[in-house]
Design a protein around this motif. Sequence first.
Motif, PDB file in Angstrom:
ATOM      1  N   VAL A  37     -28.968  43.868  83.496  1.00 33.69           N
ATOM      2  CA  VAL A  37     -29.267  45.300  83.408  1.00 33.69           C
ATOM      3  C   VAL A  37     -28.127  45.950  82.631  1.00 33.69           C
ATOM      4  N   GLY A  38     -28.479  46.525  81.475  1.00 33.30           N
ATOM      5  CA  GLY A  38     -27.440  47.148  80.662  1.00 33.30           C
ATOM      6  C   GLY A  38     -27.515  48.648  80.632  1.00 33.30           C
ATOM      7  N   CYS A  39     -28.722  49.207  80.776  1.00 32.28           N
ATOM      8  CA  CYS A  39     -28.853  50.654  80.608  1.00 32.28           C
ATOM      9  C   CYS A  39     -29.761  51.290  81.656  1.00 32.28           C
ATOM     10  N   ASP A  40     -30.768  50.528  82.108  1.00 29.33           N
ATOM     11  CA  ASP A  40     -31.733  51.066  83.075  1.00 29.33           C
ATOM     12  C   ASP A  40     -32.617  52.148  82.476  1.00 29.33           C
ATOM     13  N   THR A  41     -32.545  52.362  81.192  1.00 30.10           N
ATOM     14  CA  THR A  41     -33.342  53.426  80.564  1.00 30.10           C
ATOM     15  C   THR A  41     -34.160  52.891  79.388  1.00 30.10           C
ATOM     16  N   GLY A  45     -32.381  46.300  76.145  1.00 29.68           N
ATOM     17  CA  GLY A  45     -33.055  44.999  76.057  1.00 29.68           C
ATOM     18  C   GLY A  45     -32.389  43.881  76.848  1.00 29.68           C
ATOM     19  N   ALA A  46     -31.306  44.167  77.560  1.00 29.07           N
ATOM     20  CA  ALA A  46     -30.629  43.110  78.330  1.00 29.07           C
ATOM     21  C   ALA A  46     -31.530  42.542  79.425  1.00 29.07           C
ATOM     22  N   CYS A  47     -32.512  43.325  79.844  1.00 26.34           N
ATOM     23  CA  CYS A  47     -33.395  42.927  80.946  1.00 26.34           C
ATOM     24  C   CYS A  47     -34.678  42.246  80.459  1.00 26.34           C
ATOM     25  N   THR A  48     -34.716  41.892  79.181  1.00 22.91           N
ATOM     26  CA  THR A  48     -35.952  41.350  78.602  1.00 22.91           C
ATOM     27  C   THR A  48     -36.354  40.023  79.240  1.00 22.91           C
ATOM     28  N   VAL A  49     -37.628  39.910  79.572  1.00 20.21           N
ATOM     29  CA  VAL A  49     -38.231  38.653  80.020  1.00 20.21           C
ATOM     30  C   VAL A  49     -39.534  38.482  79.234  1.00 20.21           C
ATOM     31  N   LEU A  50     -40.127  37.308  79.324  1.00 17.74           N
ATOM     32  CA  LEU A  50     -41.446  37.114  78.725  1.00 17.74           C
ATOM     33  C   LEU A  50     -42.508  37.303  79.801  1.00 17.74           C
ATOM     34  N   THR A 103     -27.321  38.233  75.660  1.00 21.63           N
ATOM     35  CA  THR A 103     -27.905  36.989  75.153  1.00 21.63           C
ATOM     36  C   THR A 103     -29.216  36.567  75.811  1.00 21.63           C
ATOM     37  N   PRO A 104     -29.352  36.605  77.132  1.00 24.60           N
ATOM     38  CA  PRO A 104     -30.651  36.201  77.692  1.00 24.60           C
ATOM     39  C   PRO A 104     -31.811  37.026  77.120  1.00 24.60           C
ATOM     40  N   GLY A 105     -31.627  38.328  77.061  1.00 20.98           N
ATOM     41  CA  GLY A 105     -32.678  39.181  76.512  1.00 20.98           C
ATOM     42  C   GLY A 105     -32.892  38.937  75.035  1.00 20.98           C
ATOM     43  N   MET A 106     -31.799  38.715  74.321  1.00 25.08           N
ATOM     44  CA  MET A 106     -31.884  38.483  72.885  1.00 25.08           C
ATOM     45  C   MET A 106     -32.656  37.181  72.615  1.00 25.08           C
TER      46      MET A 106
END
Length: 155
Positions: A37-41, A45-50, A103-106
Amino acid sequence: MQVQLHINGKATQLDLPPNTLLVQALREKLQLTGTHVGCDTSQCGACTVLMNGRAVKSCTLLLVQAEGAQVTTIEGLAKPDGTMHPMQAAFKECHGLQCGYCTPGMVLSAVDLVTHYPKATEAEIRELLDGNLCRCTGYQNIVKAVQHGAVAMAA
Ligand code: FES
Ligand code: FES
């Protein structure tokens, strides 16, 4: 509220309040803390999943919106024997990370990008990754990693 979904290939049933975000369920209930979680807004994109093969920001989705879905987090990308996904290996080889927070989200966004646009140009890669922010790398090696990952994924 009961929600059934598949997470990293495993059938999962969760019973959580209806206002639970997907990222909260992943991190706080299932301890899948590779989803950051980078921004919560809905910006970093840190929280990106597929979700069903498409990159989504899990801080922006309610868990109930993932009912019945196939969700892949960074923990589910490598093979069961630990062999890295080609895109993970490309990030490692091309030094596509520094602190690793993005990186995980990227990586998951890159997998979606290359799956749907395998011949994306450098300019298109930059545009398609604009929902994922990195404060460290200057993006050059990330773009290089995505290009290498695209070749490896096609092979
Ligand atoms: S934490 Fe989800 S976009 Fe930043
Ligand atoms: S590697 Fe540090 S935020 Fe991207």
